[in-house]
Structures are given as structure tokens and as C-alpha cells.
Scaffold this motif. Structure first.
Motif, short mmCIF file in Angstrom:
data_model
loop_
_atom_site.label_atom_id
_atom_site.label_comp_id
_atom_site.label_asym_id
_atom_site.label_seq_id
_atom_site.Cartn_x
_atom_site.Cartn_y
_atom_site.Cartn_z
N ASN A 1 44.98 50.59 35.41
CA ASN A 1 45.72 49.39 35.08
C ASN A 1 47.12 49.80 34.64
N GLN B 1 50.05 48.58 35.52
CA GLN B 1 50.98 47.49 35.26
C GLN B 1 51.05 47.13 33.78
N SER B 2 49.88 47.09 33.12
CA SER B 2 49.85 46.72 31.71
C SER B 2 50.57 47.76 30.85
N VAL C 1 41.46 54.25 34.76
CA VAL C 1 40.43 53.24 34.60
C VAL C 1 39.53 53.44 35.80
N GLY C 2 38.24 53.22 35.62
CA GLY C 2 37.34 53.35 36.76
C GLY C 2 36.36 54.48 36.56
N VAL D 1 37.09 49.74 25.97
CA VAL D 1 36.08 49.36 26.96
C VAL D 1 35.66 50.64 27.67
N ALA E 1 50.44 39.35 31.97
CA ALA E 1 50.41 40.77 31.58
C ALA E 1 51.74 41.21 30.97
N LEU F 1 43.75 43.03 39.39
CA LEU F 1 43.76 44.19 38.50
C LEU F 1 45.10 44.92 38.57
N GLN F 2 45.60 45.02 39.79
CA GLN F 2 46.89 45.69 39.99
C GLN F 2 48.00 44.96 39.23
N ASN F 3 47.90 43.64 39.13
CA ASN F 3 48.93 42.86 38.43
C ASN F 3 48.72 42.81 36.92
N GLY F 4 47.63 43.42 36.43
CA GLY F 4 47.50 43.55 34.97
C GLY F 4 46.30 42.87 34.34
N LYS G 1 34.08 50.36 43.45
CA LYS G 1 35.52 50.47 43.69
C LYS G 1 36.33 50.49 42.40
N PHE G 2 35.96 49.63 41.44
CA PHE G 2 36.80 49.44 40.26
C PHE G 2 36.15 49.86 38.94
N GLY G 3 34.85 50.09 38.93
CA GLY G 3 34.15 50.46 37.69
C GLY G 3 33.51 49.24 37.02
N GLN H 1 33.39 48.46 33.97
CA GLN H 1 34.08 47.91 32.79
C GLN H 1 34.92 46.70 33.12
#
Lengths: 193, 252
Positions: A12, A14-15, A47-48, A139, B70, B93-96, B119-121, B123
Motif C-alpha cells: 500500500n 500510496q498511503s 503488504v501481502g 494488521v 487516502a 488497494l493501489q489508490n490507498g 493475490k493480495f493477502g 489481511q
């Protein structure tokens, strides 16, 4: 000041970029070893899932670059875990910066831990002006046990490391970019090193 | 110690908040970003944005909104509504966004959960489940509760966990909008059934309802919309009172 966020397709980002912007700085994304080496501050996000993140890191050759960096480096969440020797997630060898193996919480607690937890026994310049027992956002399903580079602790199933530091390398299990004003202060402390 | 979470939910249509909100402090009460920032400042632990737009541009509008949130908001947030593919999730997710929530698309094609988790987990994958009781049995419903399925709530929750979801957002359609309290018996059974965090949704009307859902329902988080939007409950007051009752809260 030149801040570089390591861009290896995990996380993540961007954040983190926005959190740095809110502090009045600009961060650049890069996977170019020369750009990363030339930065004043380096942020190693993540993340991931650990083994696929490590594969991406290896594919770009960055797994050799990161441990050699001399400027302040901050690993966040999975980034911190990958800076350890090993993680049980995907049976993955890490970068070996922090001499500890990352384990999974057992099912005696809810996994993943999601939410706000307190940090204590703060022992790093990262926590300048941060009080004991402040709340940060976490998390995660895996954790670094307490060991000699532990500089902040939290309790979930057991006492574990929520921040690590060794020389110029810093790691936080929590997300400073999502931890409200407390997180902003911690991020600012890192950028002020 | 980990705290229980208080989560305001913002319904979004075409990039604007839907339910009327009553905040004198806001220049533009329909702007989700301003409202979100205000909630973050007053101690919300997390935010959920639920998109109910039905236009062709909805994907782009939602992605743009996520980016604007975000930029301004320093607490985690989840985005849900109409998400049905890896591509949908990737851009959010890419955008926050920190998490996405999927609902009908997971019921229609459960393997979507596995694909997103791989792919993303875990969480960042929340599965939202809407259910109501039919002849004493909790049945999963789709399309905001309008379409019944044969799926049992607890069987589906177990399957969702086994497929790797990181969290469940459970809305009781029997309680939603009633302001008579959360579905605490079902929640307590859910927390015995699965070992991932549960967000309780539907029925918040007063502070006691929140206390009950944490104590009796064993919920990890409680979500509400109108009681916050109409200032019937103010978050700092709520959290202080819950803390007094021995429920761990992050006070700001």
C-alpha cells in the motif's frame, strides 16, 4: 531531502506517499539501485504474502542492495518481517538484518490481529515525543519475537516486537501511515534522523 | 492491549454520501472526504465506504474517491460495493484503501475469495455477509437483503474463513435500521464458529447497544451509520462510556 520508497510491487505505497506528503515532504518510488543508494531516507514497504514479496525483491536484485544501505531505512509491516532472518510465512528466508525468526500467532487468538494496540518499552529515537501505551494500527498474522533489537513491544497472545532497530535499520510492525497523529509523529521522527 | 473498534459507515453514490448528514462543522456534508476526515479526527478507529452507485462510470468514480480519501485520512478504511474481480480490488488497494469488502460476488463465486487472498493477502480481504432469520434459521441474503439464498450464515462464515478471508462484516437484516440493538446471539455464535475478527453491523441505536455487542456478541468491532451521521451518538462520548464499562477503547 530525498526520500525513496522501494517499489517492488508489494504494498500500500500510496498511503505511505500521502502520509509523507502530509508531513510536508515528497517521496519518490523507485526500484533503481542507484536511486535508492543515493536517497537520504529509504522506506521499505510491504503488504501481502512473504514468499511472493521476497521473490519480487529477488527478481529486481534489491535483496542484495537493502542490507548494504548506509542511510536510515524504515521497514513497515511485511517490510520489517522481510528484514529478519526468516519468516514462517511461506517458509521464507529474509534479508538477515534483524537476527530473529518471524512466527505465526497460534489459534488461541483471532488471526489476523486487526486493529489498534498499545506500544510500550519504547527504546529508540523513532519514538521521540511518543508516550508509553500510545495506540498504533496493526494488521498481521505473523510477529517477530522479543530479542536484542526489539525497541517497542505489544501484547497479543504474548509479548512481541512491534518495532526493531539495528544501526541504521528500523522496522515497525504497525502502519505509521495509518496510525493517526501518533503514526505521523513516528514517521516524522524517522524523516528527522 | 488490542481495543474494540468503532467504525462509521458511509454510503456512497456517484462519489457523494447518500444518507443525509447533519454536521454544522462541514462545509459540504455530501463530501465523503470531509466527513471521513472529521470522523478520523473525533476518534473513529476505521471507516467503511459502501458504494451503491449503478452507473457505468462507478468504478472510476470510486477509485478516484479512494485516492482522495487516502490523501486526507490517516486511519485505515475499507471499501465495498459491487467489487467482483481482481482488477477491481487492485485499483482500490493501489489508490490507498486498506481493505476491500466483497459480498454477493463471493456467494456467486466463492473461489473469488481464494483468488483475492492469494493475490493480495488475507489481511485486506473482508467478506460482508447479510443475513436474516427464516423459520429460526439464519440465511444469507443478497442485494441488500432482498434476495434469499439457501446458505446458512454459520456454514458460509466457516467457508469464508477456510478460503482465507481476514475478517467478516456481518449485517443482520432483521436488526438493520431498527435501532433496537445488534444481533448479539448470532454474533456470539459466529465468534465461536470462526477465528477471524468479526465486525457487527445493523441495529445500533444507543450506547448500550454498542456495549452489549462487545460484551454479549463478542464482536471485535461495531459498525453504524445514521446514529453517527445524525449525531445521535458522538464518537468521543461513546468511546469514553465504553471504556468506563471496561471495554478497551482507543481514546483520542
Amino acid at each position: 531531502m530525498k526520500i525513496v520508497i522501494i517499489d517492488y510491487g508489494a504494498g500500500n505505497i500510496q498511503s505511505i506517499k500521502f502520509a509523507i506528503k502530509r508531513l510536508g515532504f515528497t517521496a519518490e518510488l523507485s526500484n533503481d539501485p542507484e536511486v535508492i543508494k543515493a536517497a537520504d531516507k529509504v522506506i521499505f514497504p510491504g503488504v501481502g504474502e512473504a514468499s511472493s514479496a521476497m521473490q519480487k525483491l529477488k527478481a529486481t536484485g534489491l535483496h542484495k542492495i537493502v542490507p548494504e544501505l548506509k542511510q536510515p531505512v524504515l521497514g513497515i509491516c511485511l517490510g520489517m518481517q522481510l528484514m529478519c532472518n526468516y519468516t514462517a510465512e511461506g517458509d521464507t528466508d529474509g534479508l538477515g538484518i534483524f537476527d530473529v525468526s518471524v512466527k505465526r500467532f497460534t489459534n488461541t487468538v483471532k488471526v489476523p490481529q486487526i486493529g489498534w494496540n498499545t506500544i510500550e518499552k519504547l527504546d529508540s529515537v523513532l519514538f521521540k515525543d511518543i508516550k508509553e501505551q500510545e495506540y498504533v494500527y496493526l494488521v498481521h498474522s505473523y510477529y517477530a519475537p522479543i530479542h536484542e533489537t526489539t525497541v517497542a513491544r505489544s501484547y497479543y497472545e504474548l509479548e512481541y516486537s512491534t518495532a526493531l532497530q539495528k544501526d541504521n535499520f528500523y522496522g515497525t510492525q504497525f502502519h505509521p501511515e495509518k496510525s493517526s497523529t501518533v503514526g505521523a509523529q513516528i514517521l516524522n521522527n524517522f524523516l528527522s534522523l | 492491549m488490542i481495543t474494540k473498534r468503532i467504525i462509521p459507515c458511509l454510503d456512497i453514490k456517484n462519489g457523494r454520501t447518500v444518507k443525509g448528514v447533519n454536521f454544522v462543522a462541514l462545509r459540504d456534508a455530501g463530501d465523503p472526504v470531509e466527513l471521513a476526515a472529521l470522523y478520523a479526527k473525533t476518534g473513529a478507529d476505521e471507516l467503511v465506504f459502501l458504494d451503491i452507485s449503478a452507473t457505468e462510470e462507478r468504478r472510476k468514480t470510486l477509485a478516484d474517491l479512494v485516492l482522495r480519501v487516502a490523501e486526507k485520512v490517516n486511519i485505515p478504511f475499507t471499501v465495498g460495493g459491487g467489487i467482483s474481480s481482481i482488477e477491481d480490488v487492485a485499483i482500490l488497494l493501489q489508490n490507498g484503501a486498506d481493505k476491500v469488502s466483497i459480498n454477493s460476488s463471493a456467494v456467486k463465486r466463492p473461489v473469488l475469495i481464494n483468488e483475492l487472498v492469494a493475490k493480495f493477502g488475507s489481511q485486506c480481504i473482508t467478506v460482508a455477509i447479510d443475513a436474516k432469520q427464516i423459520d429460526g434459521q439464519w440465511k444469507v441474503h443478497l442485494v441488500g437483503g432482498k434476495v434469499a439464498t439457501d446458505l446458512d450464515l454459520f456454514d458460509w462464515a466457516k467457508e469464508v474463513e477456510e478460503r482465507g478471508a481476514g475478517e467478516i462484516l456481518f449485517t443482520s437484516m432483521d436488526h438493520d435500521g431498527t435501532k433496537n440493538g445488534f444481533a448479539n446471539k448470532a454474533l456470539a455464535q459466529l465468534t465461536r464458529t470462526v477465528n477471524i475478527p468479526i465486525i457487527a453491523s445493523g441495529g445500533a441505536g444507543n450506547i448500550t447497544h454498542f456495549a452489549d455487542t462487545f460484551k454479549e456478541g463478542n464482536a471485535d468491532a461495531a459498525l453504524a451509520a445514521s446514529v453517527f451521521h445524525f449525531k445521535e451518538i458522538e464518537i468521543p462520548v461513546l468511546k469514553n462510556e465504553l471504556q468506563k464499562q471496561g471495554i478497551a477503547m482507543r481514546l483520542v
